[in-house]
Design a protein around this motif. Structure first.
Motif, PDB file in Angstrom:
ATOM      1  N   ASP A  83       0.734  -1.407   0.082  1.00 21.81           N
ATOM      2  CA  ASP A  83       0.042   0.156   0.009  1.00 21.81           C
ATOM      3  C   ASP A  83       1.068   1.272  -0.071  1.00 21.81           C
ATOM      4  O   ASP A  83       2.241   1.182  -0.078  1.00 21.81           O
ATOM      5  CB  ASP A  83      -1.018   0.011   1.171  1.00 21.81           C
ATOM      6  N   ASP A  84       0.343   2.549   0.004  1.00 21.80           N
ATOM      7  CA  ASP A  84       0.724   3.669  -0.102  1.00 21.80           C
ATOM      8  C   ASP A  84       2.083   3.768   1.152  1.00 21.80           C
ATOM      9  O   ASP A  84       2.818   4.775   1.018  1.00 21.80           O
ATOM     10  CB  ASP A  84       0.049   4.823  -0.107  1.00 21.80           C
ATOM     11  N   ARG A  85       1.735   3.495   2.213  1.00 21.99           N
ATOM     12  CA  ARG A  85       2.205   3.358   3.504  1.00 21.99           C
ATOM     13  C   ARG A  85       3.535   2.454   3.440  1.00 21.99           C
ATOM     14  O   ARG A  85       4.289   2.219   4.601  1.00 21.99           O
ATOM     15  CB  ARG A  85       1.761   3.396   4.796  1.00 21.99           C
ATOM     16  N   GLY A  86       3.686   1.488   2.411  1.00 23.39           N
ATOM     17  CA  GLY A  86       4.638   0.616   2.439  1.00 23.39           C
ATOM     18  C   GLY A  86       4.324  -0.775   3.084  1.00 23.39           C
ATOM     19  O   GLY A  86       5.282  -1.603   3.106  1.00 23.39           O
ATOM     20  N   ARG A  87       3.079  -0.722   3.525  1.00 22.71           N
ATOM     21  CA  ARG A  87       2.732  -2.143   4.339  1.00 22.71           C
ATOM     22  C   ARG A  87       2.577  -3.087   3.177  1.00 22.71           C
ATOM     23  O   ARG A  87       1.814  -2.771   2.311  1.00 22.71           O
ATOM     24  CB  ARG A  87       1.595  -1.719   5.192  1.00 22.71           C
ATOM     25  N   ILE A  88       2.896  -4.186   3.468  1.00 25.05           N
ATOM     26  CA  ILE A  88       2.754  -5.545   2.586  1.00 25.05           C
ATOM     27  C   ILE A  88       1.530  -6.083   2.787  1.00 25.05           C
ATOM     28  O   ILE A  88       1.203  -6.821   3.967  1.00 25.05           O
ATOM     29  CB  ILE A  88       3.823  -6.527   2.809  1.00 25.05           C
ATOM     30  N   ALA A  89       0.699  -6.398   1.696  1.00 26.77           N
ATOM     31  CA  ALA A  89      -0.566  -7.058   1.930  1.00 26.77           C
ATOM     32  C   ALA A  89      -0.759  -8.377   1.355  1.00 26.77           C
ATOM     33  O   ALA A  89      -1.344  -9.190   1.854  1.00 26.77           O
ATOM     34  CB  ALA A  89      -1.786  -6.284   0.835  1.00 26.77           C
TER      35      ALA A  89
END
Length: 528
Positions: free
Chosen positions: A161-167
């Motif tokens: 996502d835009d915050r660098g969190r891996i989904a």
């Protein structure tokens, strides 16, 4: 030429009544705004009218993720990462450092780099990973993710996502479950084909891919991009195989494509338009025999793969279109400075040029030079604007379609490529050249023109809506032809369309007509 009623242009009493009702209901100024909005609404309505399965094609990538991503650190050993992948029965591991994605490792990487002896299994996994991998956002639609895989030749996409969190990690198999016969499989089969015959067999499966994509509800813009990926891979693989047979090319060169493939807007039935750009070290006497053999293998291979020979001989076998960089630059300069009828025809073909194999920097420098010349030459812009305005829009005075008999006795119909798509391409090209833009696809050209303020945002989006709607009508007609076992073409009988589609197709044609007037006023002083 006949009207959609079949007999000609003479209006009937019902035509006159309809015309009066239309004029009463649509005052001129309101009608302009309504047409544009109706087209946008129609595109959304067509998508919303799909089945629940079809809606998944444009649904978010996040909905396709099946498990959390497995992660490792760059200093974990290759052996340890491989063991964890086997324990969890996954083919991909993401490499994370300080909470940030820095790489990806697949089972293919391990087979090639570790089992191949390049890297010992005691080494840090950082030595085996692919750094800074291509990613996709969770809210990206599934068809766009598949397009990214096809264009970049990857089988896994980290979802971040835009915050660098891996989904998670999206795999080609996830998309296969969604789309059925995957375009990715066709592209992969082309790229790995051991010979030209295998390339042809793989490329000829593109009609199956078309059916899968249309049935899954993929929008027409993405469908043409997928078909373009297959065509591009076919050109590249045939050229590679020819080079393997002939040996390395004697001088640097670029294999270029023109027209719809250059714009990545290919439909079923497109012929081949290609050529060579050589470095200025090219010597016809010394190097010509090699490239003539390469060109022959290329165009014959493409023909066997279902991309017919160009009737106008715009192919690399024609030495007019196999030239050095300087010779190409001089040719474009002459076309721009002497915009007669023949040179304007060349403009409609060769100003849409893209490298698909070889030395891309040759084409980059050529296209930059051409864009600068065209933008500075107002007389040339006025001529191509007039050319775009002179194309006939197939609408009669009383809102009926003007149909044309087919060349082979197919009956009266609209030719959507000739009657609409070609004109939209010309209009977008005029605006892009005036803006000095290097964009190629219709939508990219129009948006770049809007950014350069040679076109309003509203006008750009109106033209894009018209292009998308017409393309969707053509793509569904081609899919219907494939299902019925007939040859897909650009022809559509409007009498086979729903009232909804007929009405909005007329809206799209009126948008084209209005923008023909606009380009003439803007670039040619209103003189056609």
């Amino acid at each position: 030429m006949v009207s959609e009623g079949g007999a000609g242009e003479r209006p009937t009493g019902s035509d006159l009544d309809e015309a009066r009702r239309f004029v009463a209901a649509h005052p001129p100024l309101d009608g302009l705004a309504d047409e544009s909005q109706r087209l946008r609404d129609a595109i959304e309505a067509r998508r919303a009218g799909a089945t629940a399965f079809r809606l998944g094609a444009e649904g978010a990538v996040a909905g396709l993720l099946r498990r959390e991503a497995l992660v490792a650190s760059p200093d974990d050993t290759v052996r340890g990462v491989a063991r964890r992948m086997a324990e969890h029965d996954v083919s991909t591991m993401l490499i994370v450092e300080g909470g940030r994605l820095v790489g990806i490792v697949t089972d293919r990487d391990l087979r090639r780099r570790v089992l191949g002896g390049e890297i010992p299994d005691t080494a840090d996994i950082a030595r085996a990973m692919t750094s800074d991998p291509i990613t996709v956002k969770p809210d990206a639609d599934a068809s766009m993710a598949m397009l990214t895989m096809a264009d970049r030749d990857v089988h896994h996409l980290p979802v971040v996502d835009d915050r660098g969190r891996i989904a998670g990690v999206l795999s080609a198999n996830d998309l296969l479950n969604r789309f059925g016969t995957s375009t990715l499989h066709v592209v992969r089969a082309v790229r790995s084909a051991p010979d030209v015959q295998a390339v042809a067999r793989a490329a000829c499966r593109r009609e199956d891919a078309l059916l899968s994509l249309v049935s899954a509800g993929v929008n027409a813009e993405h469908v043409t991009r997928f078909l373009s990926s297959i065509a591009e891979a076919t050109h590249r693989r045939i050229a590679e195989l020819a080079e393997e047979e002939l040996g390395p090319p004697p001088v640097p060169y670029a294999l270029v494509v023109f027209g719809s493939l250059a714009r990545r807007e290919v439909a079923i039935g497109a012929d081949q338009d290609n050529g060579f750009v050589f470095s200025n070290a090219y010597d016809a006497a010394g190097h010509g025999p090699y490239f003539r053999r390469l060109a022959k293998g290329l165009v014959d291979g493409l023909h066997s793969a279902g991309y017919p020979y160009c009737l106008g001989e715009i192919m690399a076998t024609n030495e007019r279109w196999a030239r050095s960089l300087d010779a190409w630059r001089q040719r474009f300069e002459r076309w721009i400075e002497i915009p007669d009828s023949e040179n304007l025809l060349r403009t409609s073909i060769f100003f849409d040029m893209r490298c698909v194999h070889g030395e891309e920097h040759l084409i980059d420098s050529l296209r930059i030079a051409v864009a600068g010349m065209a933008k500075a030459h107002t007389l040339f812009l006025s001529h191509i604007a007039r050319e775009a305005a002179q194309a006939s829009v197939p609408l009669g005075f009383f809102r009926g379609f003007v149909l044309h008999e087919g060349e082979h006795g197919e009956g009266a119909a609209l030719d959507l490529k000739r009657d609409a798509i070609a004109t939209l391409v010309s209009i977008a090209r005029v605006h892009a050249l005036a803006a000095g833009s290097l964009a190629l696809s219709g939508a990219e050209r129009l948006r770049s023109a809007a950014e350069a303020q040679v076109l309003s945002n509203e006008d750009a989006e109106e033209l894009i809506s018209a292009q998308h709607f017409i393309a969707s009508i053509r793509m569904e007609a081609q899919a219907d032809a494939v299902r019925s076992g007939t040859t897909p073409t650009n022809r559509v009988d409007p009498r086979t369309l729903s009232r909804f589609d007929r009405d909005h197709l007329k809206d799209a044609f009126r948008v084209i007509r209005r923008h023909q007037d606009l380009v003439v006023r803007r670039y040619a002083g209103g003189i056609v």
